[in-house]
Scaffold this motif. Sequence first.
Motif, PDB file in Angstrom:
ATOM      1  N   TYR A   1       0.755  -1.084   0.267  1.00 44.86           N
ATOM      2  CA  TYR A   1       0.135  -0.009   0.087  1.00 44.86           C
ATOM      3  C   TYR A   1       0.924   1.218   0.036  1.00 44.86           C
ATOM      4  O   TYR A   1       0.325   2.346   0.455  1.00 44.86           O
ATOM      5  CB  TYR A   1      -1.115   0.016   1.094  1.00 44.86           C
TER       6      TYR A   1
ATOM      7  N   ASP B   1      -6.467  -4.079   4.099  1.00 42.55           N
ATOM      8  CA  ASP B   1      -6.894  -3.614   3.083  1.00 42.55           C
ATOM      9  C   ASP B   1      -8.192  -2.671   3.472  1.00 42.55           C
ATOM     10  O   ASP B   1      -8.414  -1.783   2.715  1.00 42.55           O
ATOM     11  CB  ASP B   1      -7.468  -4.708   2.295  1.00 42.55           C
ATOM     12  N   ARG B   2      -9.016  -3.249   4.323  1.00 46.15           N
ATOM     13  CA  ARG B   2     -10.144  -2.214   4.767  1.00 46.15           C
ATOM     14  C   ARG B   2      -9.821  -1.090   5.463  1.00 46.15           C
ATOM     15  O   ARG B   2     -10.265  -0.054   5.041  1.00 46.15           O
ATOM     16  CB  ARG B   2     -10.882  -3.292   5.682  1.00 46.15           C
TER      17      ARG B   2
ATOM     18  N   LYS C   1      -8.678   1.129   2.190  1.00 47.17           N
ATOM     19  CA  LYS C   1      -9.884   1.642   1.691  1.00 47.17           C
ATOM     20  C   LYS C   1     -10.742   2.686   2.246  1.00 47.17           C
ATOM     21  O   LYS C   1     -11.346   3.401   1.544  1.00 47.17           O
ATOM     22  CB  LYS C   1     -10.676   0.606   1.038  1.00 47.17           C
TER      23      LYS C   1
ATOM     24  N   GLU D   1     -16.613   1.027   0.883  1.00 45.43           N
ATOM     25  CA  GLU D   1     -15.652  -0.246   0.433  1.00 45.43           C
ATOM     26  C   GLU D   1     -15.959  -0.801  -1.050  1.00 45.43           C
ATOM     27  O   GLU D   1     -15.259  -0.826  -1.541  1.00 45.43           O
ATOM     28  CB  GLU D   1     -15.985  -1.326   1.353  1.00 45.43           C
ATOM     29  N   GLN D   2     -17.415  -0.635  -1.331  1.00 41.42           N
ATOM     30  CA  GLN D   2     -17.675  -1.161  -2.653  1.00 41.42           C
ATOM     31  C   GLN D   2     -17.377  -0.385  -3.662  1.00 41.42           C
ATOM     32  O   GLN D   2     -16.979  -0.707  -4.848  1.00 41.42           O
ATOM     33  CB  GLN D   2     -19.207  -1.578  -2.717  1.00 41.42           C
ATOM     34  N   ARG D   3     -17.306   1.129  -3.418  1.00 44.63           N
ATOM     35  CA  ARG D   3     -17.275   2.231  -4.291  1.00 44.63           C
ATOM     36  C   ARG D   3     -15.539   2.267  -4.392  1.00 44.63           C
ATOM     37  O   ARG D   3     -14.912   2.452  -5.459  1.00 44.63           O
ATOM     38  CB  ARG D   3     -17.610   3.472  -3.998  1.00 44.63           C
ATOM     39  N   ALA D   4     -14.676   2.064  -3.260  1.00 51.99           N
ATOM     40  CA  ALA D   4     -13.303   2.261  -3.460  1.00 51.99           C
ATOM     41  C   ALA D   4     -12.780   0.791  -4.394  1.00 51.99           C
ATOM     42  O   ALA D   4     -11.751   1.129  -4.817  1.00 51.99           O
ATOM     43  CB  ALA D   4     -12.932   1.968  -2.040  1.00 51.99           C
ATOM     44  N   GLN D   5     -13.620  -0.331  -4.480  1.00 46.41           N
ATOM     45  CA  GLN D   5     -13.149  -1.247  -5.336  1.00 46.41           C
ATOM     46  C   GLN D   5     -13.172  -1.034  -6.887  1.00 46.41           C
ATOM     47  O   GLN D   5     -12.365  -1.663  -7.478  1.00 46.41           O
ATOM     48  CB  GLN D   5     -13.865  -2.590  -4.643  1.00 46.41           C
ATOM     49  N   LYS D   6     -14.144  -0.118  -7.021  1.00 47.35           N
ATOM     50  CA  LYS D   6     -14.561   0.324  -8.408  1.00 47.35           C
ATOM     51  C   LYS D   6     -13.656   1.501  -8.759  1.00 47.35           C
ATOM     52  O   LYS D   6     -13.952   2.091  -9.883  1.00 47.35           O
ATOM     53  CB  LYS D   6     -15.776   0.554  -8.456  1.00 47.35           C
ATOM     54  N   TRP D   7     -12.731   1.987  -7.839  1.00 46.12           N
ATOM     55  CA  TRP D   7     -11.966   3.344  -8.064  1.00 46.12           C
ATOM     56  C   TRP D   7     -11.172   3.118  -9.151  1.00 46.12           C
ATOM     57  O   TRP D   7     -11.268   4.282 -10.057  1.00 46.12           O
ATOM     58  CB  TRP D   7     -11.140   3.725  -6.865  1.00 46.12           C
ATOM     59  N   SER D   8     -10.397   2.209  -9.601  1.00 47.89           N
ATOM     60  CA  SER D   8      -9.599   1.953 -10.727  1.00 47.89           C
ATOM     61  C   SER D   8     -10.561   2.106 -11.900  1.00 47.89           C
ATOM     62  O   SER D   8     -10.057   2.885 -13.097  1.00 47.89           O
ATOM     63  CB  SER D   8      -8.754   0.708 -10.695  1.00 47.89           C
TER      64      SER D   8
END
Length: 124
Positions: free
Chosen positions: A46, A91-92, A95, A105-112
């Motif tokens: 990270y 990881d959590r 995020k 968290e769900q939006r952070a996973q889609k950040w890329s």
Amino acid sequence: MNPYDKRAAIDLDLWNTWKNSGYKKKHLKPLQDRMQGIVGMTVNKYRGVNISEPLLRAEANKHLVQALKDYNPNAGAAVGSYVMSRQVRVDRFVKENQNFGRVVEQRAQKWSYYTGARDMLEQE
């Protein structure tokens, strides 16, 4: 005995010493020092995030100690393997704290996906 088995045996011996001492800090230190490679791998993973390295290291060490407290040698995993599996919890933390907006968290996973789409639009 291969080197991994020797390392696992030493880790287990240190863990037993710490547990049998009533979780005294002086017996935790040698075990914690042996696990700093795992903490370092987690921090390096990270490194590019906008969170300071000391804060990442503190969070990884927090999960290291908690994993050592929760470790059950009868479950079949080596001490190092169990500690490594618990580092995923960092990881959590990353995020939740990677930016000031506190993205869920769900939006952070889609950040890329978002940044990739934005970059494509900027190129056009």
